[in-house]
Design a protein around this motif. Structure first.
Motif: not given
Length: 598
Positions: A101-105, A107-108
Motif C-alpha cells: 500500500e505504500k508503493e507509488e503505483q 493508487n494508480t
C-alpha cells in the motif's frame, strides 16, 4: 472468380400447372368410423411421429459436429502472495499489505481496476424480493374462508359392521389411531358379531396396522401418553385390559370379574404420575375405580357416586357415569358427568366419599352428559355437551352456565375444544353433521357445518396440532377431517379476548345469582311472617303473597307477560260464554201463568 452451378430441368418435370378458382368444398370420399375395430388396437401414449411430404432435392446430407461444454468451478482460497510470505501467519500478511500500500503505483493501479470491478459488481447485484420494508407495521391476518374436507376413511373390516365408540391418538407424533368398535344396544342379539378393534396408521387407510382380539367387545380404548406401545381398554362386561402391541393381538393383563365394574366401562383416562401406569374408569353402575397396570387384581381406590355420607351410601342409589374429565396440570382434581345430567367435581385428596366429591351441579343438562372437557387456555372454564345443547361453565358460577348454544333438532353425540384455536370447539350430531363453533365470532349458530356422512356420528377426537379431527359413525367407519388454517391456527389476541369474555359472563351470572338469592330470601321471610300471623293454620295463604313454589319465574317481565296472557284468555272466554238470564217482572209472570191455565 465466381463459382456457380446451374440446375437444369425440363418443363414436363415441373408437374401440372396449378389453376386456382373460387368454389366451395368438394367431398371426394368418406370413410365412416367403425367402433368395432377400436378393440383391435392398443393406444400408445405418448406418440412421437414425423412426416416429410416434400421431395428431397439436396445433393448430400451434412451433420455438423456439436461442441460439448462442461461447467467447472475454481476454488480460489488464497493466492498472489510471494513465496517467502507464509499466508498462515497473520503478522506476515499484514506486514506485506502495508508494504504494498505504500508503493507509488498502488493508487494508480487500483483506480484502473475499480472501473472493471464496478461493472462486474453491478452485473451481480441481486434484489431480495422477500425483504420486509415495513417490519414495524403489524401484519394483518389473511381472510380465509372456513372449510373442512375428509382426508381418509377407515372402515370396519368385519361383517356385520359395528358402531365406533371411542377414538384415541397415539403419543408418538400422533401417527396412529386406535378405534374401538362395540354395539351398546342392551341385550341386542347380533349373530356372528366380531369383538375385534383396530389400530390404524393415519397414512394407510386400506389395511389396519394392528388388530386387537379381546374376549369381550371394547367400549373405550386409550393410549398411554408415556409409552406409545401400551394401551388400556374398558370392556363391555365391566373388566379392564392392558395391551402391548409389540407382543401379540391379545391383552397382556386383565382385571378379574369380581373386582371390576358391573356394567360397561363408559370412559377410561390415564393419570399423570411418575410411573405412568395409573388410570381410572367410570361405568354405568355408579362407581369410579382407580387402577395400576402393575396390579390389576383389584383397584387401588373406589368411589360410589352417591352424594351422601359414607355410611349411608348405596350402590343402588348411585349416579351412572357417562363421561370423565382429567387435566394433567391439575393432577388431584377430576370431573364427572352422569347419565342423569348431573355434574360432579372430584378431588383425590379427600379421605371420605363425600370429600372426594367436592361440588355438585344438579341437572346441568336434562339428558346424559356425553362430553366434558376443560378449556386448554383457562382450566376453570369447561365445556359440557348433552343431547340437545352444548354449555360452557365456570367454576366460579355453579348455579348456571355462562354460555350455551340453542337447542338442536338433532341429537348431539360428542364435543371437544380445539387444542390450538382456544375459542373454537367442535360438536357431532346424529344426522351426520360436524359443527365448528367459535364463541368469539358467533354464539347463536355454528361457524361451519359439514356433512361428513349420512349415518349418526358417535364420537370425535382432536389432533394436538388442531388441524385434523377423527370422527366415528354408527356404521363402523372412522373419518379423518382436515380443517382450514383459520380454524386451527391461534391468532394473536385470541387468548386475551376469550379470557375477558369468560370473566365478563361469569361476573354477569354472579350478579344474577345474587339477585335470585335475595328474592328467594325475601319470599321466605314473607312466608314465615304469614305463618306466624295465622297461628300455623294450614291451607290458608295471605292474598298477594306468593311462596317460592308458587312462583314459576323470578323475572318480573316473565310474570307480567304471564298475567297478560291469562287476561287475554279470560276476555276470550267471556265472549264465548252465553249471556246471563235477566229476572222476569211481576206482570210478565202473571201473563205466563194465565197462558198456562188456558
Amino acid at each position: 472468380m465466381d463459382l456457380s452451378f446451374p440446375y437444369q430441368k425440363k418443363r414436363s418435370e415441373f408437374g401440372r400447372q396449378c389453376l386456382f378458382s373460387d368454389k366451395g368444398p368438394e367431398l371426394i370420399d368418406n370413410f365412416p368410423s367403425d367402433r368395432r375395430l377400436f378393440k383391435q388396437f392398443l393406444l400408445r401414449d405418448p406418440v412421437s411421429r414425423s412426416q416429410q411430404c416434400a421431395p428431397v432435392i439436396a445433393e448430400h446430407y451434412l451433420n455438423t459436429m456439436r461442441a460439448e461444454y462442461s461447467n467447472a468451478s475454481v476454488n480460489h482460497v488464497e493466492g498472489g502472495w510471494p513465496k517467502d510470505v507464509n499466508i498462515a501467519d497473520e503478522e506476515q500478511t499484514k506486514r506485506y499489505r502495508r508494504k504494498v500500500e505504500k508503493e507509488e503505483q498502488f493508487n494508480t493501479i487500483m483506480m484502473s481496476l475499480f472501473k472493471s470491478m464496478e461493472n462486474c459488481i453491478l452485473q451481480n447485484n441481486a434484489l431480495n424480493i422477500y425483504q420486509q420494508y415495513f417490519s414495524d407495521v403489524e401484519p394483518m391476518p389473511l381472510v380465509e374462508r372456513s372449510s373442512a374436507r375428509t382426508v381418509n376413511v377407515y372402515q370396519d373390516q368385519c361383517t356385520p359392521t359395528r358402531p365406533v365408540t371411542h377414538i384415541s391418538w397415539s403419543p408418538d407424533n400422533q401417527t396412529k389411531l386406535a378405534v374401538s368398535h362395540c354395539n351398546l344396544v342392551f341385550q341386542a342379539y347380533i349373530p356372528k358379531q366380531s369383538h375385534v378393534s383396530y389400530i390404524w396408521e393415519v397414512e394407510n387407510p386400506n389395511r389396519p396396522l394392528y388388530t386387537l382380539k379381546p374376549e369381550q367387545p371394547i367400549v373405550c380404548l386409550e393410549y398411554n401418553q408415556k409409552d406409545p406401545h401400551i394401551l388400556a381398554s374398558g370392556q363391555m362386561n365391566g373388566q379392564v385390559a392392558i395391551w402391548d402391541i409389540r407382543k401379540n393381538a391379545e391383552p397382556v393383563d386383565m382385571s378379574i370379574r369380581e373386582t371390576s365394574h358391573f356394567a360397561p366401562v363408559n370412559n377410561l383416562l390415564w393419570i399423570h404420575s411418575k410411573t405412568g401406569s395409573e388410570f381410572f374408569t367410570g361405568s354405568s353402575d355408579g362407581q369410579i375405580k382407580w387402577w395400576d397396570t402393575r396390579k390389576l387384581s383389584e383397584p387401588t381406590d373406589n368411589l360410589i357416586l352417591d352424594y351422601v355420607k359414607d355410611d349411608e351410601q348405596q350402590l343402588s342409589h348411585a349416579y351412572g357415569v357417562s363421561i370423565l374429565e382429567y387435566e394433567s396440570t391439575i393432577p388431584t382434581r377430576f370431573m364427572i358427568g352422569t347419565e342423569e345430567g348431573h355434574l360432579i367435581g372430584g378431588n383425590r385428596k379427600g379421605k371420605t366419599g363425600i370429600e372426594k366429591m367436592a361440588f355438585k351441579i344438579p341437572y346441568a343438562h336434562f339428558a346424559p352428559i356425553v362430553a366434558l372437557q376443560r378449556n386448554p387456555a383457562s382450566s376453570k372454564n369447561f365445556l359440557t355437551v348433552s343431547k340437545w345443547a352444548a354449555k360452557i361453565w365456570s367454576e366460579d358460577c355453579r348455579e348456571s352456565c355462562i354460555l350455551w348454544t340453542s337447542f338442536h333438532k338433532c341429537v348431539l353425540t360428542d364435543g371437544a375444544w380445539s387444542p390450538t384455536r382456544l375459542s373454537v370447539f367442535f360438536t357431532t350430531r346424529s344426522d351426520g353433521m360436524f359443527d365448528v363453533w367459535d364463541v368469539l365470532q358467533n354464539q347463536k349458530q355454528a361457524s361451519l357445518s359439514v356433512k361428513v356422512c349420512d349415518e349418526k356420528l358417535n364420537c370425535l377426537k382432536t389432533h394436538d396440532e388442531g388441524r385434523l379431527i377423527a370422527v366415528g359413525n354408527q356404521n363402523g367407519t372412522a373419518y379423518l377431517v382436515e380443517l382450514s388454517e383459520n380454524l386451527s391456527i391461534m391468532i394473536k389476541n385470541d387468548k386475551n379476548l376469550l379470557s375477558s369474555m369468560m370473566e365478563r359472563e361469569a361476573r354477569r351470572e354472579k350478579i344474577l345469582e345474587g339477585r335470585n338469592r335475595e328474592i328467594r330470601l325475601k319470599q321466605k321471610q314473607a312466608q314465615d311472617q304469614k305463618e306466624e300471623g295465622e297461628g300455623g293454620e294450614e291451607g290458608e295463604t295471605e292474598e298477594g303473597v306468593e311462596t317460592e313454589e308458587d312462583v314459576g319465574f323470578l323475572d318480573k317481565h316473565v310474570r307480567t307477560a304471564e298475567n297478560e296472557f291469562y287476561q287475554i284468555i279470560e276476555k276470550a272466554l267471556e265472549k264465548i260464554r252465553p249471556p246471563p238470564e235477566t229476572p222476569l217482572s211481576h206482570a210478565e209472570e202473571e201473563s205466563i201463568d194465565a197462558t198456562s191455565i188456558k
